[in-house]
Design a protein around this motif. Structure first.
Motif, PDB file in Angstrom:
ATOM      1  N   SER A  36       0.827  -1.208   0.000  1.00  0.00           N
ATOM      2  CA  SER A  36       0.000   0.000   0.000  1.00  0.00           C
ATOM      3  C   SER A  36       0.858   1.253   0.000  1.00  0.00           C
ATOM      4  O   SER A  36       0.553   2.219  -0.706  1.00  0.00           O
ATOM      5  CB  SER A  36      -0.907   0.034   1.230  1.00  0.00           C
ATOM      6  OG  SER A  36      -1.781  -1.053   1.228  1.00  0.00           O
ATOM      7  N   PHE A  37       1.916   1.260   0.797  1.00  0.00           N
ATOM      8  CA  PHE A  37       2.789   2.429   0.831  1.00  0.00           C
ATOM      9  C   PHE A  37       3.412   2.676  -0.535  1.00  0.00           C
ATOM     10  O   PHE A  37       3.559   3.821  -0.951  1.00  0.00           O
ATOM     11  CB  PHE A  37       3.875   2.270   1.886  1.00  0.00           C
ATOM     12  CG  PHE A  37       3.381   2.356   3.303  1.00  0.00           C
ATOM     13  CD1 PHE A  37       2.131   2.875   3.605  1.00  0.00           C
ATOM     14  CD2 PHE A  37       4.167   1.919   4.333  1.00  0.00           C
ATOM     15  CE1 PHE A  37       1.680   2.960   4.906  1.00  0.00           C
ATOM     16  CE2 PHE A  37       3.731   2.001   5.654  1.00  0.00           C
ATOM     17  CZ  PHE A  37       2.482   2.519   5.936  1.00  0.00           C
ATOM     18  N   GLY A  38       3.794   1.626  -1.220  1.00  0.00           N
ATOM     19  CA  GLY A  38       4.339   1.779  -2.570  1.00  0.00           C
ATOM     20  C   GLY A  38       3.357   2.458  -3.491  1.00  0.00           C
ATOM     21  O   GLY A  38       3.717   3.327  -4.285  1.00  0.00           O
ATOM     22  N   GLN A  39       2.092   2.082  -3.378  1.00  0.00           N
ATOM     23  CA  GLN A  39       1.039   2.719  -4.170  1.00  0.00           C
ATOM     24  C   GLN A  39       0.820   4.162  -3.742  1.00  0.00           C
ATOM     25  O   GLN A  39       0.774   5.066  -4.549  1.00  0.00           O
ATOM     26  CB  GLN A  39      -0.292   1.970  -3.985  1.00  0.00           C
ATOM     27  CG  GLN A  39      -0.409   0.704  -4.738  1.00  0.00           C
ATOM     28  CD  GLN A  39      -0.809   0.951  -6.179  1.00  0.00           C
ATOM     29  OE1 GLN A  39      -0.422   1.925  -6.815  1.00  0.00           O
ATOM     30  NE2 GLN A  39      -1.578   0.048  -6.711  1.00  0.00           N
ATOM     31  N   ASP A  40       0.646   4.369  -2.445  1.00  0.00           N
ATOM     32  CA  ASP A  40       0.129   5.636  -1.950  1.00  0.00           C
ATOM     33  C   ASP A  40       1.182   6.726  -1.765  1.00  0.00           C
ATOM     34  O   ASP A  40       0.868   7.902  -1.897  1.00  0.00           O
ATOM     35  CB  ASP A  40      -0.611   5.415  -0.620  1.00  0.00           C
ATOM     36  CG  ASP A  40      -1.794   4.476  -0.787  1.00  0.00           C
ATOM     37  OD1 ASP A  40      -2.248   4.261  -1.923  1.00  0.00           O
ATOM     38  OD2 ASP A  40      -2.252   3.934   0.236  1.00  0.00           O
ATOM     39  N   LEU A  41       2.411   6.371  -1.465  1.00  0.00           N
ATOM     40  CA  LEU A  41       3.444   7.379  -1.286  1.00  0.00           C
ATOM     41  C   LEU A  41       3.963   7.923  -2.610  1.00  0.00           C
ATOM     42  O   LEU A  41       4.634   8.945  -2.645  1.00  0.00           O
ATOM     43  CB  LEU A  41       4.626   6.799  -0.481  1.00  0.00           C
ATOM     44  CG  LEU A  41       4.297   6.371   0.946  1.00  0.00           C
ATOM     45  CD1 LEU A  41       5.513   5.717   1.596  1.00  0.00           C
ATOM     46  CD2 LEU A  41       3.824   7.562   1.777  1.00  0.00           C
ATOM     47  N   HIS A  42       3.660   7.239  -3.686  1.00  0.00           N
ATOM     48  CA  HIS A  42       4.170   7.623  -5.008  1.00  0.00           C
ATOM     49  C   HIS A  42       3.000   7.905  -5.939  1.00  0.00           C
ATOM     50  O   HIS A  42       2.757   7.180  -6.895  1.00  0.00           O
ATOM     51  CB  HIS A  42       5.070   6.515  -5.569  1.00  0.00           C
ATOM     52  CG  HIS A  42       6.232   6.228  -4.682  1.00  0.00           C
ATOM     53  ND1 HIS A  42       7.338   7.038  -4.624  1.00  0.00           N
ATOM     54  CD2 HIS A  42       6.458   5.248  -3.784  1.00  0.00           C
ATOM     55  CE1 HIS A  42       8.189   6.559  -3.748  1.00  0.00           C
ATOM     56  NE2 HIS A  42       7.682   5.473  -3.215  1.00  0.00           N
ATOM     57  N   GLN A  43       2.283   8.973  -5.644  1.00  0.00           N
ATOM     58  CA  GLN A  43       1.101   9.310  -6.421  1.00  0.00           C
ATOM     59  C   GLN A  43       1.445  10.223  -7.584  1.00  0.00           C
ATOM     60  O   GLN A  43       2.522  10.807  -7.651  1.00  0.00           O
ATOM     61  CB  GLN A  43       0.053   9.959  -5.517  1.00  0.00           C
ATOM     62  CG  GLN A  43      -0.390   8.990  -4.446  1.00  0.00           C
ATOM     63  CD  GLN A  43      -1.634   9.432  -3.706  1.00  0.00           C
ATOM     64  OE1 GLN A  43      -2.477  10.120  -4.232  1.00  0.00           O
ATOM     65  NE2 GLN A  43      -1.739   8.996  -2.464  1.00  0.00           N
ATOM     66  N   GLY A  44       0.481  10.353  -8.484  1.00  0.00           N
ATOM     67  CA  GLY A  44       0.634  11.268  -9.607  1.00  0.00           C
ATOM     68  C   GLY A  44       1.753  10.859 -10.538  1.00  0.00           C
ATOM     69  O   GLY A  44       1.862   9.706 -10.926  1.00  0.00           O
ATOM     70  N   GLU A  45       2.577  11.809 -10.883  1.00  0.00           N
ATOM     71  CA  GLU A  45       3.636  11.568 -11.867  1.00  0.00           C
ATOM     72  C   GLU A  45       4.813  10.774 -11.312  1.00  0.00           C
ATOM     73  O   GLU A  45       5.621  10.261 -12.059  1.00  0.00           O
ATOM     74  CB  GLU A  45       4.131  12.899 -12.433  1.00  0.00           C
ATOM     75  CG  GLU A  45       3.051  13.642 -13.199  1.00  0.00           C
ATOM     76  CD  GLU A  45       2.455  12.807 -14.322  1.00  0.00           C
ATOM     77  OE1 GLU A  45       3.224  12.186 -15.097  1.00  0.00           O
ATOM     78  OE2 GLU A  45       1.222  12.760 -14.419  1.00  0.00           O
ATOM     79  N   ASP A  46       4.951  10.705 -10.005  1.00  0.00           N
ATOM     80  CA  ASP A  46       6.051   9.964  -9.401  1.00  0.00           C
ATOM     81  C   ASP A  46       5.798   8.475  -9.587  1.00  0.00           C
ATOM     82  O   ASP A  46       4.924   7.901  -8.966  1.00  0.00           O
ATOM     83  CB  ASP A  46       6.172  10.305  -7.918  1.00  0.00           C
ATOM     84  CG  ASP A  46       7.389   9.639  -7.279  1.00  0.00           C
ATOM     85  OD1 ASP A  46       7.596   9.890  -6.102  1.00  0.00           O
ATOM     86  OD2 ASP A  46       8.109   8.881  -7.962  1.00  0.00           O
ATOM     87  N   ARG A  47       6.582   7.843 -10.449  1.00  0.00           N
ATOM     88  CA  ARG A  47       6.371   6.431 -10.774  1.00  0.00           C
ATOM     89  C   ARG A  47       7.346   5.520 -10.036  1.00  0.00           C
ATOM     90  O   ARG A  47       7.573   4.401 -10.432  1.00  0.00           O
ATOM     91  CB  ARG A  47       6.496   6.223 -12.271  1.00  0.00           C
ATOM     92  CG  ARG A  47       5.383   6.869 -13.049  1.00  0.00           C
ATOM     93  CD  ARG A  47       5.506   6.537 -14.522  1.00  0.00           C
ATOM     94  NE  ARG A  47       4.348   7.011 -15.237  1.00  0.00           N
ATOM     95  CZ  ARG A  47       4.179   8.250 -15.663  1.00  0.00           C
ATOM     96  NH1 ARG A  47       5.101   9.143 -15.428  1.00  0.00           N
ATOM     97  NH2 ARG A  47       3.098   8.596 -16.310  1.00  0.00           N
ATOM     98  N   ASN A  48       7.959   5.978  -8.966  1.00  0.00           N
ATOM     99  CA  ASN A  48       9.001   5.210  -8.312  1.00  0.00           C
ATOM    100  C   ASN A  48       8.446   4.195  -7.312  1.00  0.00           C
ATOM    101  O   ASN A  48       8.977   4.012  -6.231  1.00  0.00           O
ATOM    102  CB  ASN A  48      10.000   6.151  -7.638  1.00  0.00           C
ATOM    103  CG  ASN A  48      11.349   5.503  -7.487  1.00  0.00           C
ATOM    104  OD1 ASN A  48      11.561   4.378  -7.925  1.00  0.00           O
ATOM    105  ND2 ASN A  48      12.253   6.194  -6.851  1.00  0.00           N
ATOM    106  N   VAL A  49       7.377   3.531  -7.707  1.00  0.00           N
ATOM    107  CA  VAL A  49       6.759   2.508  -6.871  1.00  0.00           C
ATOM    108  C   VAL A  49       7.739   1.349  -6.666  1.00  0.00           C
ATOM    109  O   VAL A  49       7.798   0.749  -5.593  1.00  0.00           O
ATOM    110  CB  VAL A  49       5.457   1.993  -7.509  1.00  0.00           C
ATOM    111  CG1 VAL A  49       4.817   0.920  -6.665  1.00  0.00           C
ATOM    112  CG2 VAL A  49       4.492   3.144  -7.750  1.00  0.00           C
ATOM    113  N   GLN A  50       8.517   1.072  -7.698  1.00  0.00           N
ATOM    114  CA  GLN A  50       9.438  -0.057  -7.649  1.00  0.00           C
ATOM    115  C   GLN A  50      10.420   0.057  -6.487  1.00  0.00           C
ATOM    116  O   GLN A  50      10.848  -0.951  -5.929  1.00  0.00           O
ATOM    117  CB  GLN A  50      10.191  -0.181  -8.972  1.00  0.00           C
ATOM    118  CG  GLN A  50      10.996  -1.446  -9.055  1.00  0.00           C
ATOM    119  CD  GLN A  50      11.400  -1.764 -10.467  1.00  0.00           C
ATOM    120  OE1 GLN A  50      10.785  -1.320 -11.418  1.00  0.00           O
ATOM    121  NE2 GLN A  50      12.444  -2.535 -10.609  1.00  0.00           N
ATOM    122  N   GLU A  51      10.747   1.273  -6.075  1.00  0.00           N
ATOM    123  CA  GLU A  51      11.647   1.502  -4.942  1.00  0.00           C
ATOM    124  C   GLU A  51      11.134   0.794  -3.683  1.00  0.00           C
ATOM    125  O   GLU A  51      11.909   0.243  -2.912  1.00  0.00           O
ATOM    126  CB  GLU A  51      11.744   3.006  -4.706  1.00  0.00           C
ATOM    127  CG  GLU A  51      12.566   3.437  -3.525  1.00  0.00           C
ATOM    128  CD  GLU A  51      12.498   4.941  -3.367  1.00  0.00           C
ATOM    129  OE1 GLU A  51      12.173   5.392  -2.257  1.00  0.00           O
ATOM    130  OE2 GLU A  51      12.755   5.662  -4.350  1.00  0.00           O
TER     131      GLU A  51
END
Length: 173
Positions: A36-51
């Motif tokens: 969930s944090f991967g989804q929610d902390l990287h909203q909009g244009e920030d695509r760094n979910v993989q981090e």
């Protein structure tokens, strides 16, 4: 005092085994929440979910989100499906904000393998600039996970999304 009363009838090996179970369970719950944090902390244009997701999934993990219309795939490709690939928009591009809440996990641990089922509640706010203002999407569902204990800790190796219902609701700005 209470803890001592509860554990005094156990051998040190039994206590160690129970303690390891609790530590494993806490780590599994953290891994499930990190999704969930991967989804929610990287909203909009920030695509760094993989981090974040590199610490959630094994390299060869399968994400089965057929319930949402996506074929089973790996987490790197799921990020592209959700967020876009830099050329094409992802399926979350019509939302300005979202939040994924995970709760009520049921976890079963057998050695270095585990399974978990966790409730999901996700909210998504429509973007004004793409023509869907005053709209919110709500999703109730669950994730069924298979996990393995790796050298880097517990990781999800298989995740299946189950959707109980979805509602698109008119909201006030």
């Amino acid at each position: 005092m209470f803890l001592f009363c509860c554990i005094k009838n156990y051998s040190s090996m039994e206590i160690e085994k129970k303690l390891q179970y609790l530590l494993d369970r806490f780590e599994i719950q953290d891994v499930i929440t990190k999704y969930s944090f991967g989804q929610d902390l990287h909203q909009g244009e920030d695509r760094n979910v993989q981090e974040v997701w590199k610490d959630v999934f094994t390299d060869d993990a399968v994400l089965d989100f057929q319930a949402a219309g996506n074929p089973p795939t790996n987490y790197q490709n799921m990020i592209k499906i959700m967020r876009g690939d830099g050329v094409h928009n992802g399926n979350m591009s019509s939302f300005s904000n979202w939040q994924h809440l995970m709760g009520n996990p049921v976890v079963e641990i057998i050695g270095n393998e585990a399974s978990a089922r966790t409730d999901l509640w996700a909210t998504h706010k429509g973007r004004i600039d793409v023509g869907i203002p005053n709209q919110s999407l709500y999703v109730a569902g669950a994730f069924s996970d298979e996990l393995v204990k790796t050298d880097h800790g517990w990781r999800i190796c298989y995740r299946k999304l189950e959707i109980h219902f979805m509602d698109n609701i008119h909201t006030v700005q």
